[in-house]
Design a protein around this motif. Structure first.
Motif, PDB file in Angstrom:
ATOM      1  N   GLU A  49       0.830  -1.208   0.000  1.00 23.04           N
ATOM      2  CA  GLU A  49       0.000   0.000   0.000  1.00 23.04           C
ATOM      3  C   GLU A  49       0.860   1.252   0.000  1.00 23.04           C
ATOM      4  OE1 GLU A  49      -3.918   1.756   2.316  1.00 23.04           O
ATOM      5  OE2 GLU A  49      -2.803   0.071   3.169  1.00 23.04           O
ATOM      6  N   GLY A  88      -0.249   2.260  -3.417  1.00 22.27           N
ATOM      7  CA  GLY A  88      -1.597   2.655  -2.996  1.00 22.27           C
ATOM      8  C   GLY A  88      -2.307   3.531  -3.997  1.00 22.27           C
ATOM      9  N   ARG A  89      -1.540   4.318  -4.757  1.00 19.72           N
ATOM     10  CA  ARG A  89      -2.155   5.223  -5.741  1.00 19.72           C
ATOM     11  C   ARG A  89      -2.791   4.479  -6.907  1.00 19.72           C
ATOM     12  NH1 ARG A  89       3.311   5.291  -6.267  1.00 19.72           N
ATOM     13  NH2 ARG A  89       4.251   4.969  -8.329  1.00 19.72           N
ATOM     14  N   SER A 120      -4.829   1.941  -6.573  1.00 17.45           N
ATOM     15  CA  SER A 120      -6.082   1.297  -6.153  1.00 17.45           C
ATOM     16  C   SER A 120      -7.228   1.816  -7.022  1.00 17.45           C
ATOM     17  CB  SER A 120      -6.361   1.587  -4.675  1.00 17.45           C
ATOM     18  OG  SER A 120      -6.557   2.973  -4.470  1.00 17.45           O
ATOM     19  N   PRO A 154     -10.697   3.266  -6.479  1.00 20.09           N
ATOM     20  CA  PRO A 154     -11.763   3.754  -5.587  1.00 20.09           C
ATOM     21  C   PRO A 154     -13.134   3.475  -6.185  1.00 20.09           C
ATOM     22  CG  PRO A 154     -10.054   5.429  -5.891  1.00 20.09           C
ATOM     23  CD  PRO A 154      -9.789   4.353  -6.899  1.00 20.09           C
ATOM     24  N   GLY A 208     -10.221   0.175   3.176  1.00 22.29           N
ATOM     25  CA  GLY A 208      -9.607   1.137   2.276  1.00 22.29           C
ATOM     26  C   GLY A 208      -9.629   0.589   0.853  1.00 22.29           C
ATOM     27  N   SER A 209      -9.561   1.481  -0.116  1.00 25.03           N
ATOM     28  CA  SER A 209      -9.673   1.079  -1.528  1.00 25.03           C
ATOM     29  C   SER A 209      -8.575   0.118  -1.953  1.00 25.03           C
ATOM     30  CB  SER A 209      -9.643   2.320  -2.435  1.00 25.03           C
ATOM     31  OG  SER A 209     -10.772   3.123  -2.212  1.00 25.03           O
ATOM     32  N   PHE A 210      -7.347   0.360  -1.471  1.00 21.84           N
ATOM     33  CA  PHE A 210      -6.233  -0.469  -1.921  1.00 21.84           C
ATOM     34  C   PHE A 210      -6.401  -1.923  -1.493  1.00 21.84           C
ATOM     35  CE2 PHE A 210      -2.063  -2.436  -1.301  1.00 21.84           C
ATOM     36  CZ  PHE A 210      -1.540  -2.297  -2.576  1.00 21.84           C
ATOM     37  N   HIS A 249      -6.177   3.016   6.717  1.00 26.19           N
ATOM     38  CA  HIS A 249      -6.515   4.234   5.972  1.00 26.19           C
ATOM     39  C   HIS A 249      -5.426   5.291   6.013  1.00 26.19           C
ATOM     40  CE1 HIS A 249     -10.599   2.517   6.829  1.00 26.19           C
ATOM     41  NE2 HIS A 249     -10.685   2.733   5.537  1.00 26.19           N
ATOM     42  N   THR A 299      -4.362   5.821   2.374  1.00 26.94           N
ATOM     43  CA  THR A 299      -5.396   5.887   1.333  1.00 26.94           C
ATOM     44  C   THR A 299      -6.374   7.029   1.517  1.00 26.94           C
ATOM     45  OG1 THR A 299      -6.767   4.341   2.605  1.00 26.94           O
ATOM     46  CG2 THR A 299      -5.304   3.401   0.938  1.00 26.94           C
TER      47      THR A 299
END
Length: 294
Positions: free
Chosen positions: A8, A12-13, A15, A17, A93-95, A283, A286
């Protein structure tokens, strides 16, 4: 920090959403095609033999195969899937949710090709032509994940009977056990189902065993030092703890979980947020950074 935290931090970027709504949207498109053009819909399945013979789109289009063919039942199934997937994305979290689903998808694809290869090597080349898999058991593993996070959440079973999620999870596990050991044999279809179940459960077990949080004393000490520094930076009196939910000391600004909800959670302050904002480890990397209006 476990492997998901490390991933992450680095990726993480990347992911996705809002992934739950895209998953449901794919199913909706698949349902529309199923009723409008059944012959085209039959070209969507994950069939390794046909993929190796030029129909490469099947690696992606199997994600459009709906969990059921009953339209009325599908409406409630998709709404339920969207509800549990959105809840998991909000908490993880999205990731992490993206990782869980994508690992499940890649596992399903790998399982299909592994089954095909085993059948070919064992002399069942004709049978290998009929290997097919979909995301049905991946979705069931999502429900197991949801039940692990919210065991006491109450839902309406068959839209009538109120029941806690954990009891539905037991039924889900019993169904998987029955399907794997009793309801399926060693025909091509049976083997495909067995492999799908194993892949889905491996994803579930891998994810949850790897996210067990272990708090070392050094990490706890470092956390307290950073918290004091952060509080001093924003002018908070030494030793003062701002009231949190239910009297807790820490609360995530995104999911609002505290150490009372899960004693294994770790909390950090974000150096990029303008203000005294605290986040759980799910989080920390993210969340959207808070910026004060100038």
């Amino acid at each position: 920090m476990n492997w998901l935290n490390k991933l992450e931090r680095k990726f993480g970027r990347f992911s996705i959403p809002g992934l739950p709504k895209y998953i449901i949207l794919l199913y909706v498109v698949g349902i529309m095609v199923q009723f409008a053009a059944p012959e085209l819909y039959s070209q969507f399945t994950l069939n390794p033999y046909l993929i190796l013979h030029g129909q490469v789109w099947r690696i992606f289009t199997f994600l459009l195969i709906a969990p059921s063919t009953n339209l009325f039942f599908m409406i409630f199934v998709l709404l339920f899937y969207y509800s549990i997937a959105s809840s998991l994305e909000q908490v993880w979290g999205s990731f992490r949710f993206t990782m869980y689903y994508m690992i499940g998808v890649l596992g399903t694809i790998s399982g299909a090709f592994l089954t095909y290869l085993i059948l070919v090597l064992s002399g069942g080349e004709f049978n290998a032509m009929f290997v097919q898999m979909d995301t049905f058991y991946l979705n069931l593993s999502l429900f197991l994940a949801y039940a692990m996070m919210f065991p006491d959440m109450q839902v309406l079973f068959y839209m009538i009977i109120p029941m806690k999620v954990k009891w539905l999870a037991y039924l889900d596990a019993a169904y998987l056990f029955y399907t794997f050991f009793i309801a399926t044999d060693f025909t091509v279809t049976g083997i495909s189902i067995k492999v799908s179940i194993v892949v889905a459960l491996l994803n579930f077990v891998l994810f949850f065993f790897s996210t067990k949080k272990m708090k070392a004393k050094g990490a706890m000490f470092g956390q307290k030092v950073r918290q004091r520094k952060r509080k001093a930076q924003f002018g908070e009196p030494a030793g003062h703890v701002e009231p949190k939910k239910n009297g807790a000391r820490h609360e995530c600004a995104v999911c609002h979980r505290t150490e009372l909800d899960d004693p294994t959670l770790e909390f950090r302050y974000c150096s990029k947020c303008e203000g005294n904002y605290e986040y759980c480890q799910d989080h920390l990397f993210t969340h959207v950074h808070v910026k004060k209006d100038k």
